[in-house]
Design a protein around this motif. Structure first.
Motif, PDB file in Angstrom:
ATOM      1  N   ARG A 219       0.844  -1.205   0.000  1.00  0.00           N
ATOM      2  CA  ARG A 219       0.000   0.000   0.000  1.00  0.00           C
ATOM      3  C   ARG A 219       0.875   1.249   0.000  1.00  0.00           C
ATOM      4  N   PHE A 220       1.897   1.252   0.858  1.00  0.00           N
ATOM      5  CA  PHE A 220       2.787   2.405   0.934  1.00  0.00           C
ATOM      6  C   PHE A 220       3.507   2.625  -0.398  1.00  0.00           C
ATOM      7  N   SER A 221       3.960   1.542  -1.012  1.00  0.00           N
ATOM      8  CA  SER A 221       4.675   1.643  -2.285  1.00  0.00           C
ATOM      9  C   SER A 221       3.777   2.182  -3.390  1.00  0.00           C
ATOM     10  N   ALA A 222       2.493   1.804  -3.363  1.00  0.00           N
ATOM     11  CA  ALA A 222       1.560   2.307  -4.369  1.00  0.00           C
ATOM     12  C   ALA A 222       1.388   3.824  -4.247  1.00  0.00           C
ATOM     13  N   PHE A 223       1.246   4.305  -2.999  1.00  0.00           N
ATOM     14  CA  PHE A 223       1.140   5.749  -2.787  1.00  0.00           C
ATOM     15  C   PHE A 223       2.441   6.450  -3.196  1.00  0.00           C
ATOM     16  N   ALA A 224       3.594   5.831  -2.844  1.00  0.00           N
ATOM     17  CA  ALA A 224       4.882   6.428  -3.185  1.00  0.00           C
ATOM     18  C   ALA A 224       5.069   6.501  -4.699  1.00  0.00           C
ATOM     19  N   GLN A 225       4.628   5.465  -5.405  1.00  0.00           N
ATOM     20  CA  GLN A 225       4.746   5.446  -6.873  1.00  0.00           C
ATOM     21  C   GLN A 225       3.880   6.537  -7.493  1.00  0.00           C
ATOM     22  N   ALA A 226       2.667   6.688  -6.979  1.00  0.00           N
ATOM     23  CA  ALA A 226       1.779   7.730  -7.505  1.00  0.00           C
ATOM     24  C   ALA A 226       2.345   9.114  -7.226  1.00  0.00           C
ATOM     25  N   HIS A 227       2.942   9.290  -6.040  1.00  0.00           N
ATOM     26  CA  HIS A 227       3.550  10.576  -5.702  1.00  0.00           C
ATOM     27  C   HIS A 227       4.741  10.857  -6.618  1.00  0.00           C
ATOM     28  N   GLU A 228       5.572   9.840  -6.849  1.00  0.00           N
ATOM     29  CA  GLU A 228       6.732  10.009  -7.722  1.00  0.00           C
ATOM     30  C   GLU A 228       6.303  10.392  -9.135  1.00  0.00           C
ATOM     31  N   LYS A 229       5.292   9.734  -9.644  1.00  0.00           N
ATOM     32  CA  LYS A 229       4.823  10.014 -11.010  1.00  0.00           C
ATOM     33  C   LYS A 229       4.351  11.458 -11.142  1.00  0.00           C
ATOM     34  N   ALA A 230       3.591  11.924 -10.147  1.00  0.00           N
ATOM     35  CA  ALA A 230       3.072  13.287 -10.205  1.00  0.00           C
ATOM     36  C   ALA A 230       4.197  14.308 -10.092  1.00  0.00           C
ATOM     37  N   VAL A 231       5.137  14.065  -9.171  1.00  0.00           N
ATOM     38  CA  VAL A 231       6.224  15.026  -8.949  1.00  0.00           C
ATOM     39  C   VAL A 231       7.154  15.080 -10.150  1.00  0.00           C
ATOM     40  N   VAL A 232       7.485  13.922 -10.737  1.00  0.00           N
ATOM     41  CA  VAL A 232       8.382  13.900 -11.893  1.00  0.00           C
ATOM     42  C   VAL A 232       7.740  14.601 -13.091  1.00  0.00           C
ATOM     43  N   SER A 233       6.444  14.366 -13.290  1.00  0.00           N
ATOM     44  CA  SER A 233       5.746  15.024 -14.392  1.00  0.00           C
ATOM     45  C   SER A 233       5.732  16.531 -14.196  1.00  0.00           C
ATOM     46  N   ALA A 234       5.505  16.975 -12.948  1.00  0.00           N
ATOM     47  CA  ALA A 234       5.530  18.414 -12.659  1.00  0.00           C
ATOM     48  C   ALA A 234       6.923  18.979 -12.865  1.00  0.00           C
ATOM     49  N   ALA A 235       7.953  18.207 -12.493  1.00  0.00           N
ATOM     50  CA  ALA A 235       9.328  18.679 -12.654  1.00  0.00           C
ATOM     51  C   ALA A 235       9.678  18.853 -14.131  1.00  0.00           C
ATOM     52  N   TRP A 236       9.194  17.933 -14.975  1.00  0.00           N
ATOM     53  CA  TRP A 236       9.450  18.053 -16.415  1.00  0.00           C
ATOM     54  C   TRP A 236       8.854  19.346 -16.958  1.00  0.00           C
ATOM     55  N   ALA A 237       7.595  19.592 -16.613  1.00  0.00           N
ATOM     56  CA  ALA A 237       6.942  20.809 -17.102  1.00  0.00           C
ATOM     57  C   ALA A 237       7.588  22.050 -16.506  1.00  0.00           C
ATOM     58  N   ARG A 238       8.003  21.967 -15.238  1.00  0.00           N
ATOM     59  CA  ARG A 238       8.642  23.097 -14.576  1.00  0.00           C
ATOM     60  C   ARG A 238       9.978  23.427 -15.243  1.00  0.00           C
ATOM     61  N   GLY A 239      10.745  22.403 -15.608  1.00  0.00           N
ATOM     62  CA  GLY A 239      12.035  22.624 -16.242  1.00  0.00           C
ATOM     63  C   GLY A 239      11.915  23.106 -17.665  1.00  0.00           C
ATOM     64  N   ALA A 240      10.798  22.819 -18.325  1.00  0.00           N
ATOM     65  CA  ALA A 240      10.636  23.226 -19.727  1.00  0.00           C
ATOM     66  C   ALA A 240      10.470  24.728 -19.871  1.00  0.00           C
ATOM     67  N   VAL A 241       9.963  25.404 -18.839  1.00  0.00           N
ATOM     68  CA  VAL A 241       9.721  26.854 -18.937  1.00  0.00           C
ATOM     69  C   VAL A 241      11.036  27.619 -19.096  1.00  0.00           C
ATOM     70  N   PRO A 242      12.019  27.468 -18.175  1.00  0.00           N
ATOM     71  CA  PRO A 242      13.284  28.194 -18.404  1.00  0.00           C
ATOM     72  C   PRO A 242      14.017  27.710 -19.649  1.00  0.00           C
TER      73      PRO A 242
END
Length: 594
Positions: free
Chosen positions: A238-261
């Motif tokens: 259960r913990f790993s499933a939540f951690a995986q979902a958190h990682e996916k969301a954060v990495v996707s946000a980081a990609w979009a965040r890095g694309a702006v500069p």
């Protein structure tokens, strides 16, 4: 998101003076940055000429143009030092006052969150995951803190720098400066699309972080059960499933965040290259003027990129603000009517008349009719799920009857303020709740103005004075979080003493002995035997042996009173109470024989 950010900005209003001081520092940084760009061309000519031409060659600082060589040799470096010192002081003022501003905003926000949490009904909080609530206090508030610290300051400072540097560039050459600055509005549309993606992913990441915190809290709280049933693998999954979902969301946000500069960098390089090619072919400007122009344009892109970067802090703050305001906007189910008045001291009785209440689809009280008379000990007994503890929740105004009425001396409780109704009761619950501090602090929690003599008198009534004085520092002994340094019986007797000290008209004991071992239960029973006679009390109990001396016993089943009378009367009737009594006493006899 904009409405959320505007609500967050309301927390800045009381601290506008601090923000204004920070803005003075930002203005100094912006002006000195513009001065650096403006002086770059003259600096180059000064360096190449060895100071022979002073500042006159730049022809942009007329009041310094006629300086002789000797003055120019030390004057120009001195000007650069002064500009640098002014910029350093500006940075210091900006960061100090922005830090002070952010901490004051966050302090007010945390205070409001704590105030709201402590003002909600226990039933409302029971529906929330404790770990998620703690996550809002930590990670979500930290996101707001970062936005207050960096975003507000950057918006003010960087916008000012962009205006000043753009002015310098346009002053050097309106055509070339305009061409180079054209990239800024061109980048706005794709940047806004990327920002919306960041918002979506950040919101998902904050939610998953709350799930992670909730899972951690549950895992640590239920560690004995998890290990007893060998559930570690399931909990880890259960913990790993939540951690995986958190990682996916954060990495996707980081990609979009890095694309702006990255986008800004490409467009800036293209604009700069095009302007350089055009300027070189057309020979539009003197070299030192062109250098000042290029310096201004190069410098202007940095605050523009910073604005794009700190916008991500604003996005995170918006996502966090949604979660924070969802908590701040929660309303207690029992809110005072506009014309509510303080309740007078109870003198005759409390009545439930046809009260119905349900938790969602699950009914708890089904037309309950019950009377608690002043000066009597009234007991509620019966099996689990009969609605006994719901009676306590309604009495203390944690919940409101969905149908029927709760009457205090014949007056609907809704006529009174909730705090004044609660002041009529002193509560002792199944789980003895004590706070980190001394014994004296915990007892005075009920009445902070009580004298030490009154505290000791209440402890004596609750049979607690003896063991308190045996502690290393007596009443001044620290008992640890939740009274961990005491036994269960000692903790419960302290709770009873606290309730006695409160001097409330009605004493409510909600399963006060059900979680105790036999020895601790006997200690608490002895304390109750000294406390209850002559008091108005409601005693909720699962063990019938604890309420045999009550003036009136009410047997509850399925949210209703099915039998009522004294212990002797109910035994004589041979009904439901008598059956419960036989079951419990026979069970006790068999355990004793075993």
């Amino acid at each position: 998101m904009h409405s959320i950010l505007w609500r967050l900005l309301r927390y800045a209003r009381p601290h506008f003076g601090v923000l204004l001081l920070a803005f003075v520092g930002m203005a100094a940084v912006g002006l000195t940055t513009g001065a650096y760009a403006y002086l770059t061309g003259p600096a180059l000519r000064f360096l190449l000429s060895g100071g022979e031409e002073g500042f006159a060659s730049a022809q942009r600082v007329p009041w310094l143009a006629d300086l002789p060589r000797e003055a120019a040799l030390w004057g120009f470096p001195l000007v650069m030092v002064i500009v640098g010192a002014a910029k350093g002081v500006g940075y210091l003022a900006q960061f100090y006052f922005m830090g002070l501003f952010a901490q004051r905003v966050v302090k007010d926000l945390r205070r409001d969150l704590f105030q709201r949490l402590t003002a909600l009904s226990p039933a409302q909080l029971a529906r929330e995951r404790m770990g998620d609530l703690l996550s809002r206090f930590s990670s979500d508030v930290s996101a707001v803190e970062a936005a207050a610290m960096y975003t507000v300051g950057s918006y003010l400072r960087d916008t000012l720098q962009v205006i000043i540097l753009a002015g310098v560039a346009l002053a050097m050459s309106p055509m070339l400066g305009g061409l180079m600055l054209l990239v800024i509005p061109l980048a706005a549309l794709p940047a806004s699309k990327l920002t919306r993606k960041v918002l979506k992913r950040t919101r998902e990441g904050q939610t998953q972080l709350g799930n992670l915190a909730g899972q951690l809290h549950e895992g640590l709280g239920g560690l004995r059960t998890i290990q007893a049933f060998n559930g570690q693998a399931a909990e880890l999954a259960r913990f790993s499933a939540f951690a995986q979902a958190h990682e996916k969301a954060v990495v996707s946000a980081a990609w979009a965040r890095g694309a702006v500069p990255g986008l800004m960098e490409v467009l800036a390089a293209a604009a700069l290259a095009g302007a350089l090619a055009y300027a070189a072919s057309a020979r539009l400007m003197e070299p030192e003027a062109l250098l000042s122009l290029l310096t201004a344009v190069i410098l202007v892109y940095q605050p523009v990129k910073d604005l794009g970067r700190v916008t991500q802090f604003a996005v995170q703050a918006g996502a966090a603000g949604e979660r924070l305001f969802s908590l701040l906007d929660m309303k207690h189910p029992v809110e005072d009517a506009p014309d509510a008045v303080p309740a007078p001291t109870l003198s005759r009785s409390i009545q439930f008349e046809g009260v119905r209440f349900a938790y969602g689809e699950r009914p708890a009280l089904d037309g309950l009719t019950l009377e608690l008379k002043a000066g009597q000990v009234t007991a509620l007994v019966g099996g689990s799920g009969g609605g006994k503890s719901t009676v306590t929740s309604l009495l203390l105004r944690f919940e409101r009857p969905q149908k029927g009425q709760l009457l205090l001396d014949g007056v609907d409780a809704d006529r009174y303020t909730a705090t004044s109704v609660r002041a009529q009761f002193a509560l002792v619950t199944q789980e003895p709740l004590l706070f980190h501090g001394t014994v004296l602090d915990n007892l005075r929690y009920a009445r902070p103005d009580a004298t030490r003599e009154e505290v000791e008198a209440a402890a004596k009534v609750a049979h607690a004075d003896g063991f308190i004085r045996a502690l290393p520092e007596g009443y001044d002994t620290r008992i640890g979080e939740r009274g961990v340094a005491l036994s269960g019986g000692q903790r419960q007797r302290l709770c009873i003493a606290r309730a006695v000290l409160a001097q409330a008209p009605v004493l409510v004991l909600d399963e006060a002995t059900s979680s105790l071992d036999p020895e601790s239960e006997r200690e608490v029973q002895a304390a109750l035997a000294a406390v209850l006679p002559g008091r108005t009390a409601l005693v909720i109990a699962h063990r019938l042996s604890t309420v045999v001396n009550a003036d009136v016993l009410n047997v509850m089943e399925a949210g209703r009173v099915v039998e009522s009378g004294s212990h002797a009367e109910l035994l004589q009737r041979g009904g439901r109470y008598a059956a419960l009594w036989r079951m419990q006493t026979e069970g006790s006899s068999e355990r004793g024989a075993a």
